[in-house]
Design a protein around this motif. Structure first.
Motif, PDB file in Angstrom:
ATOM      1  N   LEU A 144       0.829  -1.206   0.000  1.00  0.00           N
ATOM      2  CA  LEU A 144       0.000   0.000   0.000  1.00  0.00           C
ATOM      3  C   LEU A 144       0.864   1.257   0.000  1.00  0.00           C
ATOM      4  O   LEU A 144       0.625   2.191  -0.775  1.00  0.00           O
ATOM      5  CB  LEU A 144      -0.918   0.003   1.229  1.00  0.00           C
ATOM      6  N   PHE A 145       1.882   1.266   0.841  1.00  0.00           N
ATOM      7  CA  PHE A 145       2.743   2.440   0.960  1.00  0.00           C
ATOM      8  C   PHE A 145       3.478   2.726  -0.355  1.00  0.00           C
ATOM      9  O   PHE A 145       3.546   3.879  -0.802  1.00  0.00           O
ATOM     10  CB  PHE A 145       3.747   2.239   2.088  1.00  0.00           C
ATOM     11  N   LEU A 146       3.996   1.681  -0.999  1.00  0.00           N
ATOM     12  CA  LEU A 146       4.717   1.857  -2.257  1.00  0.00           C
ATOM     13  C   LEU A 146       3.777   2.286  -3.384  1.00  0.00           C
ATOM     14  O   LEU A 146       4.170   3.049  -4.275  1.00  0.00           O
ATOM     15  CB  LEU A 146       5.447   0.565  -2.642  1.00  0.00           C
ATOM     16  N   PHE A 147       2.535   1.799  -3.350  1.00  0.00           N
ATOM     17  CA  PHE A 147       1.527   2.209  -4.333  1.00  0.00           C
ATOM     18  C   PHE A 147       1.286   3.719  -4.239  1.00  0.00           C
ATOM     19  O   PHE A 147       1.269   4.426  -5.259  1.00  0.00           O
ATOM     20  CB  PHE A 147       0.227   1.446  -4.085  1.00  0.00           C
ATOM     21  N   ILE A 148       1.125   4.223  -3.012  1.00  0.00           N
ATOM     22  CA  ILE A 148       0.894   5.654  -2.813  1.00  0.00           C
ATOM     23  C   ILE A 148       2.144   6.450  -3.191  1.00  0.00           C
ATOM     24  O   ILE A 148       2.057   7.482  -3.869  1.00  0.00           O
ATOM     25  CB  ILE A 148       0.506   5.935  -1.352  1.00  0.00           C
ATOM     26  N   LEU A 149       3.302   5.949  -2.775  1.00  0.00           N
ATOM     27  CA  LEU A 149       4.567   6.638  -3.059  1.00  0.00           C
ATOM     28  C   LEU A 149       4.807   6.742  -4.562  1.00  0.00           C
ATOM     29  O   LEU A 149       5.253   7.787  -5.067  1.00  0.00           O
ATOM     30  CB  LEU A 149       5.715   5.894  -2.386  1.00  0.00           C
ATOM     31  N   ARG A 150       4.504   5.669  -5.288  1.00  0.00           N
ATOM     32  CA  ARG A 150       4.689   5.678  -6.748  1.00  0.00           C
ATOM     33  C   ARG A 150       3.760   6.698  -7.390  1.00  0.00           C
ATOM     34  O   ARG A 150       4.147   7.401  -8.338  1.00  0.00           O
ATOM     35  CB  ARG A 150       4.430   4.295  -7.321  1.00  0.00           C
ATOM     36  N   GLY A 151       2.530   6.796  -6.903  1.00  0.00           N
ATOM     37  CA  GLY A 151       1.588   7.779  -7.443  1.00  0.00           C
ATOM     38  C   GLY A 151       2.079   9.199  -7.240  1.00  0.00           C
ATOM     39  O   GLY A 151       1.995  10.037  -8.151  1.00  0.00           O
ATOM     40  N   ILE A 152       2.592   9.491  -6.035  1.00  0.00           N
ATOM     41  CA  ILE A 152       3.129  10.824  -5.757  1.00  0.00           C
ATOM     42  C   ILE A 152       4.348  11.103  -6.639  1.00  0.00           C
ATOM     43  O   ILE A 152       4.512  12.211  -7.160  1.00  0.00           O
ATOM     44  CB  ILE A 152       3.500  10.941  -4.264  1.00  0.00           C
ATOM     45  N   LEU A 172      -3.049  11.033   3.072  1.00  0.00           N
ATOM     46  CA  LEU A 172      -3.608  11.660   4.267  1.00  0.00           C
ATOM     47  C   LEU A 172      -4.862  10.922   4.747  1.00  0.00           C
ATOM     48  O   LEU A 172      -5.033  10.690   5.955  1.00  0.00           O
ATOM     49  CB  LEU A 172      -3.942  13.127   3.973  1.00  0.00           C
ATOM     50  N   SER A 173      -5.721  10.539   3.807  1.00  0.00           N
ATOM     51  CA  SER A 173      -6.970   9.844   4.173  1.00  0.00           C
ATOM     52  C   SER A 173      -6.702   8.517   4.859  1.00  0.00           C
ATOM     53  O   SER A 173      -7.496   8.076   5.697  1.00  0.00           O
ATOM     54  CB  SER A 173      -7.818   9.599   2.921  1.00  0.00           C
ATOM     55  N   SER A 174      -5.598   7.883   4.496  1.00  0.00           N
ATOM     56  CA  SER A 174      -5.289   6.562   5.050  1.00  0.00           C
ATOM     57  C   SER A 174      -5.062   6.601   6.560  1.00  0.00           C
ATOM     58  O   SER A 174      -5.141   5.565   7.219  1.00  0.00           O
ATOM     59  CB  SER A 174      -4.054   5.975   4.358  1.00  0.00           C
ATOM     60  N   PHE A 175      -4.789   7.781   7.103  1.00  0.00           N
ATOM     61  CA  PHE A 175      -4.621   7.907   8.551  1.00  0.00           C
ATOM     62  C   PHE A 175      -5.952   8.031   9.276  1.00  0.00           C
ATOM     63  O   PHE A 175      -6.004   7.913  10.500  1.00  0.00           O
ATOM     64  CB  PHE A 175      -3.755   9.130   8.884  1.00  0.00           C
ATOM     65  N   VAL A 181     -10.627   1.600   0.230  1.00  0.00           N
ATOM     66  CA  VAL A 181     -10.543   0.659  -0.900  1.00  0.00           C
ATOM     67  C   VAL A 181     -11.896   0.055  -1.268  1.00  0.00           C
ATOM     68  O   VAL A 181     -12.028  -0.572  -2.316  1.00  0.00           O
ATOM     69  CB  VAL A 181      -9.525  -0.470  -0.613  1.00  0.00           C
ATOM     70  N   GLU A 182     -12.900   0.223  -0.399  1.00  0.00           N
ATOM     71  CA  GLU A 182     -14.253  -0.240  -0.751  1.00  0.00           C
ATOM     72  C   GLU A 182     -15.133   0.883  -1.275  1.00  0.00           C
ATOM     73  O   GLU A 182     -16.256   0.648  -1.713  1.00  0.00           O
ATOM     74  CB  GLU A 182     -14.965  -0.857   0.467  1.00  0.00           C
TER      75      GLU A 182
END
Length: 206
Positions: A144-152, A172-175, A181-182
């Motif tokens: 999940l973290f790498l997915f977000i990092l790649r997008g940024i 930010l929303s993930s916190f 994801v649903e």
């Protein structure tokens, strides 16, 4: 409902809109003037909103709850941004501490759906990072973290303000939520923004 997370995300969107010029990340000396202008408008609006709180509470049913009343007190400075309910049983900080303890006990995770299993624990994580850690272990968390990092990273590389904004909002929303994801709106928006990005890349390569 004046949630703290909602206001943070709204502020993030405003910030990215300031940095946007024709849908592109835009950084130069003009940012200072645009930033000052936008912040000034928001400040004036904030003063107006603060002066209207009492009236709004009377006419807007959604504001007539104990939770919203607490949030209004937090925004007005009458209460701390970290409320006692956050730290008490069932509060956000209480849940975070307990789920982190579970993560430390078993970093490999407990299986799909365990973060929302009431027999396993009485409340969901309210945190997507913790949810992935509980359900899928350290591998799921890093995915999940790498997915977000790649997008940024893609957003910064392409100077694509929408892509950068969207993945920053995911981070930010993930916190604050564990159901991202649903969320069908999120999934559709993610699909659209990826299609537009791939279409742009294919057009440039062609």
């Amino acid at each position: 409902t004046l949630s703290r997370s909602g206001l943070l995300l709204y502020t993030t969107i405003i910030l990215f809109s300031i940095l946007s010029n024709n849908n592109t990340l835009y950084l130069n000396a003009n940012i200072n003037r645009r930033f000052f202008k936008t912040v000034s408008i928001i400040f004036i609006f904030g003063i107006f909103f603060y002066s209207m709180i009492g009236f709004l509470v009377e006419i807007v049913p959604a504001f007539q709850t104990e939770t919203v009343a607490d949030r209004i007190d937090q925004l007005s400075g009458k209460k701390s941004l970290v409320a006692e309910t956050d730290q008490g049983e069932g509060g956000r900080l209480y849940l975070m501490r307990n789920y982190i303890e579970l993560v430390l006990e078993n970093p490999l995770g407990y299986g799909t759906g365990m973060s929302s299993n009431r027999d396993f624990y009485h409340a969901a994580t309210h945190n997507l990072f913790l949810r992935f850690f509980i359900d899928f272990g350290i591998l799921g968390f890093f995915t999940l973290f790498l997915f977000i990092l790649r997008g940024i990273k893609i957003g910064l590389k392409e100077k694509n303000i929408y892509y950068l904004n969207f993945f920053s909002l995911i981070f930010l929303s993930s916190f604050f939520t564990n159901t991202l994801v649903e969320n069908r709106t999120f999934i559709i928006a993610l699909a659209i923004i990826n299609v537009l990005y791939l279409k742009k890349i294919n057009y440039e390569n062609f």
